[in-house]
Design an enzyme around this catalytic site. Structure first.
Site, mmCIF file in Angstrom:
data_model
loop_
_atom_site.group_PDB
_atom_site.id
_atom_site.type_symbol
_atom_site.label_atom_id
_atom_site.label_comp_id
_atom_site.label_asym_id
_atom_site.label_seq_id
_atom_site.Cartn_x
_atom_site.Cartn_y
_atom_site.Cartn_z
ATOM 1 N N SER A 64 1.020 -0.765 -0.129
ATOM 2 C CA SER A 64 -0.001 0.362 -0.206
ATOM 3 C C SER A 64 0.577 1.337 0.349
ATOM 4 O O SER A 64 2.083 1.446 -0.607
ATOM 5 C CB SER A 64 -0.471 -0.222 1.222
ATOM 6 O OG SER A 64 -2.033 1.324 1.354
ATOM 7 N N ASP A 278 -2.306 1.071 -3.032
ATOM 8 C CA ASP A 278 -2.597 0.560 -3.370
ATOM 9 C C ASP A 278 -3.646 0.637 -4.151
ATOM 10 O O ASP A 278 -5.105 -0.364 -3.934
ATOM 11 C CB ASP A 278 -2.566 -1.019 -2.584
ATOM 12 C CG ASP A 278 -3.026 -0.508 -1.562
ATOM 13 O OD1 ASP A 278 -3.402 0.936 -1.287
ATOM 14 O OD2 ASP A 278 -4.078 -1.069 -1.037
HETATM 15 C C1 G16 Z 1 -3.171 0.391 6.247
HETATM 16 C C2 G16 Z 1 -4.207 0.257 7.238
HETATM 17 C C3 G16 Z 1 -5.302 1.837 7.642
HETATM 18 C C4 G16 Z 1 -4.105 2.982 9.020
HETATM 19 C C5 G16 Z 1 -2.661 2.760 7.702
HETATM 20 C C6 G16 Z 1 -1.688 2.811 9.201
HETATM 21 O O1 G16 Z 1 -3.062 1.671 5.613
HETATM 22 O O2 G16 Z 1 -5.026 -0.564 6.383
HETATM 23 O O3 G16 Z 1 -6.365 1.657 8.484
HETATM 24 O O4 G16 Z 1 -4.698 3.410 8.657
HETATM 25 O O5 G16 Z 1 -2.279 1.121 7.396
HETATM 26 O O6 G16 Z 1 -1.324 2.065 9.415
HETATM 27 P P1 G16 Z 1 -0.275 2.268 10.746
HETATM 28 O O7 G16 Z 1 -0.198 3.861 11.101
HETATM 29 O O8 G16 Z 1 -0.977 1.274 11.855
HETATM 30 O O9 G16 Z 1 1.254 2.088 10.508
HETATM 31 P P2 G16 Z 1 -2.802 1.420 4.447
HETATM 32 O O10 G16 Z 1 -3.478 2.094 3.071
HETATM 33 O O11 G16 Z 1 -1.035 1.886 3.824
HETATM 34 O O12 G16 Z 1 -3.252 0.045 3.562
#
Ligand code: G16
Length: 544
Positions: A64, A278
């Site tokens: 992502s 993504d």
């Molecule tokens: C993912 C999760 C999101 C989250 C983000 C950041 O997003 O699907 O819900 O807000 O990671 O998470 P963290 O602060 O724990 O690193 P993505 O868009 O990277 O899949």
């Protein structure tokens, strides 16, 4: 279970001895060099989950928003949702088992979860555009076939498209057709129907500039635009033909740096948006006549969506229970606006759409968005049926409102937050309400805020409570944060370990940008000192 075949094939995807990784906020994320064994093992796990649930399971290869050199993988549960928490634990154990322990771990999971090994298994696989993703999806498939599972490889997909495919397949096509074409048609039909009802939509309302983060969103939007071009024309930037994935562009960059992406030409008052790598997140923005940049993030998307839905519900005279779900990152002004002006109940969960999604399912209509632009709206089956029936029965303005609601239900991806679907919902609402981005932005004024990242030796030293708003460990850190917060007006700050990157995240907001920056900086220093910071001490002015 042919454990011999599993072990033999595993030797081709051998685990680096001693490497420990954890199923985090959105699956495994790490440097691509560390992930081949994880891919193979997630193929194995997907087969067990498929047998246990007697359903199709999805495996998405993506990291992502992370930099191009990283990659990742996550499993998608039968209704297109994130993997159940108890299976996340199995995923972590399986990922960290040394080679010789792998068969025992697989048997253990099957026994604990009462998996019927005679049951057939079917797994669908998708991947993003990273250089390592194609080989990794092959490793996933190796795992699936080693355990005798059948599979369909969708190849390049946005993450939310794979969630959609899984949901379609497990509802016998009721939710939609489980093909890329089916996805384009379902969403575009709903969008075109909706925007047909917009009376005053000049050209400026119908053209949108989209920064695709040099990711999969560009490919899919290019394919899809012919289906909705009647209602909207999109101009793509950072489409992957030149730049690097997520580098100085994309939703995460724009949100955390609070500035426009590189590679996009912005004239004043033009409506622009950014996807992440993504295409499961979206943020909007524009420059005003003085050249000042304005970010419209997930909080304002949630506000726009819930106010639109509430107006339509009033029109059709239905009093469904509508709730909004946010995380601690939600701007204080947004929460106040939703509760005090819109009179909508607001709930706060831990970061990660899996938490928000489950909370949102408790309402007739649950709108959830993280401030970073990840979110959607969920409609209970009963509400969906009722609205679709009213759309057939009611006439005049009530009938029009019910039809709009029915189309909005079809336009939202109800399996997962989806940048393309959200973009179309937002564009339809702006067109229907005759709103410019500036007018939307003016709903309320965000409190100035800042996000930073701090490197520590082991991010697990920080644990949190109260939906991540309070620190439990290391001892003393919360007291320091609370004292710092008291020194600023309208302020709030919290810290938490990221579940997708090897960092601690710091968030602060206050009455002025200078104060939010200063509070975030002081909190970063406290984290660095009390939680085992590594490398250089945080310096002020660093963006996370
Ligand atoms: C993912 C999760 C999101 C989250 C983000 C950041 O997003 O699907 O819900 O807000 O990671 O998470 P963290 O602060 O724990 O690193 P993505 O868009 O990277 O899949």
């Amino acid at each position: 279970m042919d454990l011999g075949a599993v072990t033999q094939r595993s030797a081709l995807h051998a685990k680096p001895s001693g490497l420990v990784l954890q199923y985090g906020t959105a699956g495994f994320r790490a440097h691509a060099g560390h992930l081949d064994h994880i891919m193979y093992r997630m193929g194995l796990l997907a087969v067990l989950r498929s047998k246990q649930t007697k359903s199709t399971i999805g495996v998405m290869v993506t990291a992502s928003h992370n930099p191009e050199e990283d990659n990742g993988v996550k499993l998608i549960d039968p209704l297109g949702e994130m993997l159940a928490p108890s299976w996340e634990e199995h995923a972590t154990r399986l990922a960290n088992a040394e080679e010789q322990e792998l068969p025992r771990e697989l048997v253990g999971i099957s026994e604990r979860e009462a998996v019927d090994l005679q049951q057939d298994a079917f797994v669908v696989v998708g991947r993003d555009t990273r250089a390592s993703s194609e080989k990794f999806s092959q490793s996933v498939i190796d795992g699936v076939t080693a355990l005798g599972g059948l599979f369909h490889d969708y190849g390049l997909l946005t993450t939310p498209q794979l969630h959609y495919m899984v949901y379609c397949r497990n509802t016998g096509g009721q939710y939609g057709k489980a093909t890329v074409e089916g996805y384009y048609q379902k969403l575009s039909k709903a969008f075109v129907e909706l925007t047909k009802q917009a009376s005053c939509s000049g050209d400026e309302h119908r053209t949108l500039k989209v920064d695709c983060a040099n990711g999969i969103g560009a490919l899919k939007l290019k394919e899809m635009q012919q289906y909705f071009s009647q209602g909207l024309s999109v101009q793509l930037f950072n489409d992957g033909t030149k730049g690097k994935l997520n580098h100085l562009c994309g939703a995460d960059f724009v949100k955390s740096h609070q500035k426009p992406p590189e590679g996009m030409e912005m004239k004043s008052n033009e409506r622009c948006c950014s996807f992440d790598g993504d295409a499961d997140r979206i943020v909007y923005y524009y420059r005003d006549a003085d050249g000042q940049f304005h970010l419209i993030d997930g909080d304002k998307i949630a506000t726009l969506v819930s106010s639109f839905l509430k107006d339509l519900l009033v029109e059709i005279g239905e009093n469904f229970n509508v709730g909004v779900v946010q995380t601690a990152y939600a701007n204080g002004s947004s929460t106040r606006y939703l509760q005090e002006v819109m009179k909508v109940p607001v709930y706060c969960t831990k970061t990660g759409v899996k938490h928000l999604h489950h909370k949102a399912q408790e309402f007739d209509i649950g709108v959830y968005f993280e401030a970073n632009g990840h979110g959607t709206a969920l409609f209970s089956k009963a509400v969906e049926m009722k609205i679709k029936q009213l759309a057939k029965e009611l006439e005049d303005n009530k009938g029009k409102a019910a039809k709009m609601l029915a189309n909005v239900i079809d336009l939202f991806n109800q399996a997962a937050g989806d940048a393309i679907s959200d973009m179309l919902v937002i564009e339809a609402i702006l067109a229907l309400k005759g709103l410019t981005a500036q007018q939307w932005d003016a709903l309320y004024r965000d409190l100035p805020n800042r996000q930073l990242k701090v490197k520590v030796a082991d991010r697990r030293v920080i644990s949190t409570t109260d939906a991540e708003r309070q620190v439990l460990t290391p001892p003393g850190l919360q007291e320091v944060i609370s004292d710092l917060v008291k020194q600023y007006r309208l302020s709030r700050a919290f810290v938490r370990p990221s579940g997708t990157e090897d960092v601690i995240r710091v968030y602060a907001e206050a009455d002025s940008q200078a104060n939010a920056d200063s509070l975030a900086h002081e909190v970063s220093l406290a984290v660095f000192q009390l939680a085992g910071g590594t490398g250089e001490r945080p310096t002020s002015g660093l963006c996370g």
